[in-house]
Design a protein around this motif. Structure first.
Motif, PDB file in Angstrom:
ATOM      1  N   PHE A  31       0.833  -1.201   0.000  1.00 20.67           N
ATOM      2  CA  PHE A  31       0.000   0.000   0.000  1.00 20.67           C
ATOM      3  C   PHE A  31       0.866   1.248   0.000  1.00 20.67           C
ATOM      4  O   PHE A  31       0.649   2.177  -0.782  1.00 20.67           O
ATOM      5  N   VAL A  32       1.871   1.286   0.868  1.00 21.36           N
ATOM      6  CA  VAL A  32       2.766   2.446   0.955  1.00 21.36           C
ATOM      7  C   VAL A  32       3.523   2.625  -0.358  1.00 21.36           C
ATOM      8  O   VAL A  32       3.655   3.750  -0.871  1.00 21.36           O
ATOM      9  N   GLU A  33       4.021   1.539  -0.933  1.00 17.20           N
ATOM     10  CA  GLU A  33       4.730   1.615  -2.216  1.00 17.20           C
ATOM     11  C   GLU A  33       3.830   2.193  -3.312  1.00 17.20           C
ATOM     12  O   GLU A  33       4.268   3.002  -4.126  1.00 17.20           O
ATOM     13  N   THR A  34       2.577   1.776  -3.298  1.00 12.46           N
ATOM     14  CA  THR A  34       1.624   2.269  -4.295  1.00 12.46           C
ATOM     15  C   THR A  34       1.378   3.760  -4.100  1.00 12.46           C
ATOM     16  O   THR A  34       1.348   4.534  -5.072  1.00 12.46           O
ATOM     17  N   GLN A  35       1.210   4.187  -2.846  1.00 15.09           N
ATOM     18  CA  GLN A  35       1.003   5.612  -2.571  1.00 15.09           C
ATOM     19  C   GLN A  35       2.214   6.440  -2.991  1.00 15.09           C
ATOM     20  O   GLN A  35       2.071   7.531  -3.546  1.00 15.09           O
ATOM     21  N   ILE A  36       3.406   5.929  -2.741  1.00 21.45           N
ATOM     22  CA  ILE A  36       4.631   6.636  -3.147  1.00 21.45           C
ATOM     23  C   ILE A  36       4.679   6.759  -4.669  1.00 21.45           C
ATOM     24  O   ILE A  36       5.031   7.818  -5.209  1.00 21.45           O
TER      25      ILE A  36
END
Length: 124
Positions: A91-96
């Motif tokens: 999720f964090v990777e996608t947001q970044i």
């Protein structure tokens, strides 16, 4: 097959397409703006469903996009709580990745439940 119902719109799945049908009183300008914003986000290279068409049938506007098969991260976390850290990392990777893209011509999306700020090139 109905896959989502929201205020003034219903989303259907038909084979490899998602069809968002708006109520007959929904603003044509808002439908076209949503389709334009989707097309502009496509140009960033993000992995999103591609816009297929915008049409009007029986007085109701619709936006047709590709349907991407799969489960949401929310569902995956509920089904596999032992892998929650892995899914949160994804999720964090996608947001970044989303935040790394620029789409300066996007217009405000406040009516959709979130807002885009062209001057900051960020969603909130």
């Amino acid at each position: 097959k109905i896959i989502a119902v929201r205020n003034s719109k219903t989303v259907y799945r038909d084979a490899g397409k998602a069809i968002k049908v708006f109520d007959e009183h929904y603003s044509k300008a808002n439908v076209l703006n949503e389709a334009l914003n989707q097309a502009r986000v496509e140009e960033t290279g993000l992995k999103i469903p591609k816009l297929v068409e915008v049409s009007k049938t029986d007085g109701r506007w619709s936006i047709v996009s590709e349907y991407i098969t799969g489960k949401t991260l929310e569902v995956l976390m509920a089904e596999n709580p032992d892998r929650e850290d892995e899914y949160l990392k994804k999720f964090v990777e996608t947001q970044i990745e989303i935040q790394s893209k620029s789409a300066p011509l996007l217009t405000k999306l406040k009516d959709a439940g979130f807002e885009y700020s062209p001057e900051h090139n960020k969603f909130w």
